[in-house]
Design an enzyme around this catalytic site. Sequence first.
Site, short mmCIF file in Angstrom:
data_model
loop_
_atom_site.label_atom_id
_atom_site.label_comp_id
_atom_site.label_asym_id
_atom_site.label_seq_id
_atom_site.Cartn_x
_atom_site.Cartn_y
_atom_site.Cartn_z
N ASN B 86 -52.84 -90.97 54.62
CA ASN B 86 -51.78 -91.45 53.73
C ASN B 86 -51.82 -92.98 53.70
O ASN B 86 -51.27 -93.64 54.57
CB ASN B 86 -50.42 -90.96 54.22
CG ASN B 86 -49.29 -91.52 53.36
OD1 ASN B 86 -49.54 -92.13 52.31
ND2 ASN B 86 -48.07 -91.33 53.82
N ASP B 182 -72.49 -90.54 34.45
CA ASP B 182 -71.99 -90.54 35.83
C ASP B 182 -73.13 -90.55 36.85
O ASP B 182 -73.21 -91.44 37.70
CB ASP B 182 -71.15 -89.28 36.07
CG ASP B 182 -69.75 -89.40 35.50
OD1 ASP B 182 -69.20 -90.51 35.53
OD2 ASP B 182 -69.21 -88.39 35.03
N GLY B 244 -90.84 -91.07 15.07
CA GLY B 244 -91.99 -91.93 14.83
C GLY B 244 -93.25 -91.52 15.55
O GLY B 244 -94.22 -92.27 15.61
#
Lengths: 417, 417
Positions: B86, B182, B244
Amino acid sequence: MPDTTADPIANIAEFNFLDGVKVVDFTQFEAGTTCTEALAWCGADVVKIENPKLGDPGRRLRPGLPDDDPYYFHVFNANKKSIAVNMKSDTGLNLVKDMIRGADVMVENFAPGTIERLGLSYDVVKEINPGIIYAQIKGFGEGSPYEKNLSFDMIAQAAGGTFSVTGEPDGPPMRPGISIGDTGTGMVMAMTIASALYRRRETGEGHRLQVAMQDAIMHYMRTNFATTGRTGKAAGRAGSKIAGSQSAPKGLFPCAPGGPNDFVYISTSAANEEHWNRLLRVVGREDLIGNERYGSPRARAEHEPEVDEIVAKWTKTKTKFEAMELIGKEGIPIGPVLDTMELNNDVTFEQRGIMQTMIHPVHKPFKMPTWPVRVDGRPTRLKSSPMLGQHTDDVLRDWLKLDGGAVEKLKADGAVK
Amino acid sequence: MPDTTADPIANIAEFNFLDGVKVVDFTQFEAGTTCTEALAWCGADVVKIENPKLGDPGRRLRPGLPDDDPYYFHVFNANKKSIAVNMKSDTGLNLVKDMIRGADVMVENFAPGTIERLGLSYDVVKEINPGIIYAQIKGFGEGSPYEKNLSFDMIAQAAGGTFSVTGEPDGPPMRPGISIGDTGTGMVMAMTIASALYRRRETGEGHRLQVAMQDAIMHYMRTNFATTGRTGKAAGRAGSKIAGSQSAPKGLFPCAPGGPNDFVYISTSAANEEHWNRLLRVVGREDLIGNERYGSPRARAEHEPEVDEIVAKWTKTKTKFEAMELIGKEGIPIGPVLDTMELNNDVTFEQRGIMQTMIHPVHKPFKMPTWPVRVDGRPTRLKSSPMLGQHTDDVLRDWLKLDGGAVEKLKADGAVK
């Protein structure tokens, strides 16, 4: 005060993380060259070993004279040196072995069997230098039923799975337009080499590293394999949507004036209901705030065509840059679809050193993307890709301590050029 | 004799290249987690710092209970540990600072401004540990007009250019189906961190590293920027063809029995005319060998629809695996389009250790792609992704030398869980 006039990017650096690391580089085309270029961006001394006649075939992807399409070669070989050696002569091969003796890393991505035929199999090389990191990049892995097959980016992408997840849901598989099979593979190898070098500072031990493009692509497709874990089925195609997404709006929206890349991608979050409410305000549909038909991510996903139309009606009246500005400032995730010309012309990339201009001894100046990581706020400097054999003299002097007379003799003998 | 019964992959290793490297990992979702997972695959001790309530939001991408879709979390967090702290309590924040004091690397990919609000800006962290490599991954670069914007993979890919080169020539831009924005970004950062660690062994110096997803994508699009260099125009879309390209056949060909991924990619080389002649023999059209209408790469490119039809008429009568076998053995570059289920079910990937099964303390076994590089012929071992707070006790003991009583007190105080 630093002289900033000489350099358009005042704050430029030269990354020295791999200073002193010598790389003997036999790579060609993209997958191998990406690997050694990553090492070079981070400061390693990377020397391409090229045959004196034509060099890396990546120098001449287009018919005509050598170097008639230098751009392809430039982007994969920045910041490297080149020595032209005739490895079919004993003297040339021995020179290369002398370079290997003093090197830290050797990298090759020839077709299966080629490096062995050149007389530089791992068994041979580790006899010469037991501490070398010997890295090989192939199309299919050793032990794969296809291990002897040739591969190119498109083939590796097909066989590694990216085609199967790209395209419209009811259409054929499609090629992603970037050569991630090559560049992505080179990058995992570069990461492994750098890690191996870290360990080697302690142990002095060499290793043989191998990667296959098919296998590397599967690594980059972990998200899609997670989908298969969840559903028990093949990950599918969803156009520009996310297959199985449980919220809306999320996807491409057309913008003014309607050119081929005039779109924005908007991605409201299922976890932040405010995105939708703010978006309604931006598009002038406050009247729909609180309307239950669109009142939750799942409800909007159920009515996705309606939701998309509400947003598209507004985006069509704005350019992608206006939409980006007005929606982005509300904290709603959005990005314009940009093409290479738009990115090329956006001066902010130059100002930040993300794009830099290559000044080449022969070819015209060319702006290209550089290594994208900043160190202490500074980009690393782009240096020119080498001309074929441009550094033959320098490398023979610096790596092998040969004097001018010895080099002249090697040239006269046709061993180097 | 080694005991191979305990391990389905007899030849497995545990890479120790980054042994002893301690990583404080604040990453979430994919870009940051890919970076720290790469470090973990190579042997680093990676500890995720997670909030005790819900942890990394990547644990619960789908609505419902935490961990109801564990696969997404698994694939980006293998081989890591988790400590539940925490950080809003002073004690919790100080514990994290103690971990940072003894760490080599810290990585975060929070939204812009978040790490500063948590009280762990670079200025704070380098005071605690001047030798730390402090790495940050964001959507847009510092100095970009969009630097404060949120980003996700799709947004970064749109803004980095991949959409603009994917899709049909006359269709809208399209999302490549893999999250390269990501995973590709995480990989360049991992490579830079490993290089920085190499240098740091000598200097002990710390650095701040920063990368933006948009910028990283441009790096992976170097081929497309080379096209812009050559043509002076934006690189376009060409479906599954190469824009191309000056030779044929090159592209996707449909196979039996006609399922959504029943295709092969064939890529004959403009530099090897034998590819075409051999292919004609395989498809039973020896009669066309020497026919001038198809007698050069450029001639075939001019008549591409006819050439494709000649080949497709045959491929449609074979499965993609038969076509791969028959064409591949002639040395012609070819790959089947494989989906994630086919790759998942192909036992050769397991035999080589490319795919391994994660044995998790709670969730069911899950097969996933691992780090694709072999070292001395051996793959590295897959270990489980951590449960939230699974290693709280272990990490407090091993990293901070706290005994059981001290840990119990921290738990009672609500600082850790």
